[in-house]
Write a protein that holds these residues in place. Structure first.
Motif, PDB file in Angstrom:
ATOM      1  N   PHE A  24       0.827  -1.209   0.000  1.00 43.21           N
ATOM      2  CA  PHE A  24       0.000   0.000   0.000  1.00 43.21           C
ATOM      3  C   PHE A  24       0.861   1.259   0.000  1.00 43.21           C
ATOM      4  CE2 PHE A  24      -3.484  -2.820   1.222  1.00 43.21           C
ATOM      5  CZ  PHE A  24      -4.481  -2.330   0.384  1.00 43.21           C
ATOM      6  N   TYR A  26       3.622   1.617  -1.539  1.00 43.98           N
ATOM      7  CA  TYR A  26       3.966   1.731  -2.951  1.00 43.98           C
ATOM      8  C   TYR A  26       2.815   2.374  -3.723  1.00 43.98           C
ATOM      9  CZ  TYR A  26       4.947  -0.595  -7.487  1.00 43.98           C
ATOM     10  OH  TYR A  26       5.170  -0.897  -8.788  1.00 43.98           O
ATOM     11  N   LEU A  27       1.595   1.970  -3.400  1.00 44.20           N
ATOM     12  CA  LEU A  27       0.423   2.494  -4.124  1.00 44.20           C
ATOM     13  C   LEU A  27       0.158   3.970  -3.820  1.00 44.20           C
ATOM     14  CD1 LEU A  27      -2.040  -0.538  -3.834  1.00 44.20           C
ATOM     15  CD2 LEU A  27      -0.776   0.200  -5.868  1.00 44.20           C
ATOM     16  N   ASN A 163      -3.270   0.699   4.786  1.00 40.67           N
ATOM     17  CA  ASN A 163      -4.382   0.190   3.984  1.00 40.67           C
ATOM     18  C   ASN A 163      -5.664   0.961   4.298  1.00 40.67           C
ATOM     19  OD1 ASN A 163      -6.481  -1.194   2.844  1.00 40.67           O
ATOM     20  ND2 ASN A 163      -5.976  -3.184   3.759  1.00 40.67           N
ATOM     21  N   LEU A 165      -8.472   0.565   3.228  1.00 42.66           N
ATOM     22  CA  LEU A 165      -9.661  -0.290   3.148  1.00 42.66           C
ATOM     23  C   LEU A 165      -9.781  -1.233   4.338  1.00 42.66           C
ATOM     24  CD1 LEU A 165      -8.882  -1.247  -0.522  1.00 42.66           C
ATOM     25  CD2 LEU A 165     -10.854   0.144   0.122  1.00 42.66           C
ATOM     26  N   LEU A 215     -10.787   8.931   4.077  1.00 46.58           N
ATOM     27  CA  LEU A 215     -10.419   7.610   3.559  1.00 46.58           C
ATOM     28  C   LEU A 215     -10.815   7.492   2.092  1.00 46.58           C
ATOM     29  CD1 LEU A 215     -11.407   5.296   6.537  1.00 46.58           C
ATOM     30  CD2 LEU A 215      -9.099   5.683   5.639  1.00 46.58           C
ATOM     31  N   ALA A 216     -11.978   8.023   1.771  1.00 47.28           N
ATOM     32  CA  ALA A 216     -12.418   7.987   0.371  1.00 47.28           C
ATOM     33  C   ALA A 216     -11.419   8.727  -0.518  1.00 47.28           C
ATOM     34  CB  ALA A 216     -13.813   8.602   0.236  1.00 47.28           C
ATOM     35  N   ILE A 219      -8.400   6.428  -1.045  1.00 45.25           N
ATOM     36  CA  ILE A 219      -8.699   5.350  -1.994  1.00 45.25           C
ATOM     37  C   ILE A 219      -8.763   5.908  -3.415  1.00 45.25           C
ATOM     38  CG2 ILE A 219     -10.386   3.568  -2.621  1.00 45.25           C
ATOM     39  CD1 ILE A 219     -11.241   3.623   0.410  1.00 45.25           C
ATOM     40  N   LYS A 220      -9.380   7.066  -3.552  1.00 43.74           N
ATOM     41  CA  LYS A 220      -9.494   7.691  -4.871  1.00 43.74           C
ATOM     42  C   LYS A 220      -8.103   8.062  -5.407  1.00 43.74           C
ATOM     43  CE  LYS A 220     -13.365  10.050  -5.121  1.00 43.74           C
ATOM     44  NZ  LYS A 220     -14.223  11.243  -4.868  1.00 43.74           N
ATOM     45  N   SER A 223      -6.603   4.978  -6.779  1.00 47.28           N
ATOM     46  CA  SER A 223      -7.324   4.612  -7.992  1.00 47.28           C
ATOM     47  C   SER A 223      -6.873   5.461  -9.182  1.00 47.28           C
ATOM     48  CB  SER A 223      -8.824   4.770  -7.736  1.00 47.28           C
ATOM     49  OG  SER A 223      -9.529   4.885  -8.933  1.00 47.28           O
ATOM     50  N   ARG A 224      -6.754   6.761  -8.974  1.00 44.17           N
ATOM     51  CA  ARG A 224      -6.334   7.656 -10.057  1.00 44.17           C
ATOM     52  C   ARG A 224      -4.905   7.376 -10.494  1.00 44.17           C
ATOM     53  NH1 ARG A 224      -7.920  12.304  -7.074  1.00 44.17           N
ATOM     54  NH2 ARG A 224     -10.184  12.459  -7.132  1.00 44.17           N
ATOM     55  N   LEU A 226      -3.366   4.509 -10.347  1.00 38.73           N
ATOM     56  CA  LEU A 226      -3.340   3.269 -11.116  1.00 38.73           C
ATOM     57  C   LEU A 226      -3.899   3.487 -12.517  1.00 38.73           C
ATOM     58  CD1 LEU A 226      -4.446   0.725  -8.385  1.00 38.73           C
ATOM     59  CD2 LEU A 226      -2.191   0.924  -9.424  1.00 38.73           C
ATOM     60  N   GLU A 227      -4.950   4.255 -12.598  1.00 37.87           N
ATOM     61  CA  GLU A 227      -5.545   4.583 -13.902  1.00 37.87           C
ATOM     62  C   GLU A 227      -4.477   5.218 -14.812  1.00 37.87           C
ATOM     63  OE1 GLU A 227      -8.831   4.042 -14.706  1.00 37.87           O
ATOM     64  OE2 GLU A 227      -8.586   4.887 -16.724  1.00 37.87           O
ATOM     65  N   LEU A 229      -1.225   4.977 -14.540  1.00 41.93           N
ATOM     66  CA  LEU A 229      -0.185   3.988 -14.853  1.00 41.93           C
ATOM     67  C   LEU A 229      -0.637   3.044 -15.957  1.00 41.93           C
ATOM     68  CD1 LEU A 229       1.079   3.103 -11.261  1.00 41.93           C
ATOM     69  CD2 LEU A 229       2.450   4.097 -13.095  1.00 41.93           C
ATOM     70  N   SER A 230      -1.908   2.654 -15.910  1.00 41.81           N
ATOM     71  CA  SER A 230      -2.395   1.717 -16.921  1.00 41.81           C
ATOM     72  C   SER A 230      -2.447   2.401 -18.285  1.00 41.81           C
ATOM     73  CB  SER A 230      -3.753   1.137 -16.520  1.00 41.81           C
ATOM     74  OG  SER A 230      -4.811   1.873 -17.064  1.00 41.81           O
TER      75      SER A 230
END
Lengths: 236, 236
Positions: A24, A26-27, A163, A165, A215-216, A219-220, A223-224, A226-227, A229-230
């Protein structure tokens, strides 16, 4: 960490938990992000307003941030208590020694113990002079059952957990989603900074903090990231 | 896993790595997702087309999937080789025994060894009858340096790695982003299913698989999942 295992401070399960944390970290980019700064601010105000704050220490915390624990306890005049999932007296001693080596004058957790309800591990054993009577408990790298039990006892729980979550993160009053090795020094700094404020200002800081919303945000953020990176990966 | 540590199969560092994996497993929903199915399909075809495939086994794999490794090696007639980052002969023996207990008849890695270039850990020691001459290497839970070194030697690398962002995932020819305990049995099943196909069909399957695009799908999947979780949290 591997050394802490050899010194009896950590159990092997602590290494698995550490690995989950690393992922986490790392994320979130291995940096203290805004959502963590916000939570640290609220946590510092909460600690300054507390009547009887206690830092609950487990093996991972002792291995990683013994000095910062002692510094924070001096700054807010709060107790340090050892509380372990896999408790054995040898481990309690090793952790106590690590904290004392870091400068702790008083360490609870092997003194006059009692039990708190609804916990089925060794963690339900708490000090009568510590967690049992605390109004605010700061903990790191803890499991959800324990956090829930403390909240049910009407204690304010400040959790440091990578984490966003996890059940601990979701249950705590204030969750600092950050690596404890970065968060704890920043928390000490923030306590020093807020000490001069009057109570009304501190109460305002705590009131304005919404843990679920924060927390939201965490998490967001992941998510952003990773988006992006992809999209990099397929050359968009 | 903790037992495997006591049995010398795992080193403590392996537990940290396991924890990192657990985190990503959690993020993909602890299920084999479409992107993993696609990669398993391509991996099965690649193994069936291979001239000299080898399964490279480390401590974590031996602790988690010894039986599946043996079954896969029987199905595709490929070698099993022990290759460790933290190599010591006691560990090699313990892992060999675990594989033999799972039914392995031949285990390489303590036989006639040579070294491959550009690796600075003990992993550069490989068997002359195994990885050294392999055209396809299947590995799990491996670090990036090793994967890069194998790819540079023109070997096709099939990696099973829960982290779609890892250097191993990015470097491998085919990356199965899934828990190895779910992926390996599915790979065995897929090999049995594809065995009856002719080579042209198998070549087509491999050709149609784009590892970068598939990884991007995995990362996007996690990102979308987190986005949804963060929205749930604030009640959108």
């Amino acid at each position: 960490m591997v050394e802490a295992l050899e010194n009896n401070i950590l159990v092997p399960q602590g290494l698995i938990a550490h690995g989950r944390g690393e992922c986490f970290d790392y994320l979130i980019g291995e940096k203290t992000q805004d959502f963590a700064e916000n939570a640290i601010n609220a946590a510092a105000a909460t600690l300054l307003l507390a009547k009887y704050p206690v830092i609950s220490v487990n093996g991972n915390m002792a291995a990683l941030v013994a000095k910062d624990i002692v510094e924070l306890s001096n700054e807010v005049n709060c107790k340090i208590e050892i509380n372990l999932f896999y408790r054995d007296e040898k481990r309690v001693k090793a952790i106590k020694k690590a904290l004392e080596n870091a400068g702790a004058k008083e360490v609870l957790g092997d003194d006059d113990l009692t039990t708190i309800p609804e916990l089925f591990s060794e963690r339900r054993k708490v000090s009568k002079n510590g967690i049992y009577i605390a109004d605010v408990v700061l903990l790191g790298l803890e499991d959800g059952d324990r956090t829930e039990a403390l909240v049910r006892l009407n204690k304010k729980v400040i959790a440091i957990d990578l984490n966003p979550l996890s059940r601990t993160s979701m249950t705590a009053s204030i969750t600092i989603v950050d690596n404890i090795t970065r968060a704890l020094p920043l928390l000490v700094k923030k306590v020093k900074e807020l000490r001069s404020k009057d109570r009304i200002e501190l109460v305002e800081i705590v009131k304005n903090f919404d843990n679920k919303r924060n927390l939201a945000e965490a998490i967001k953020f992941i998510s952003r990231r990773l988006e992006a990176l992809s999209e990099d990966l397929i050359g968009h």
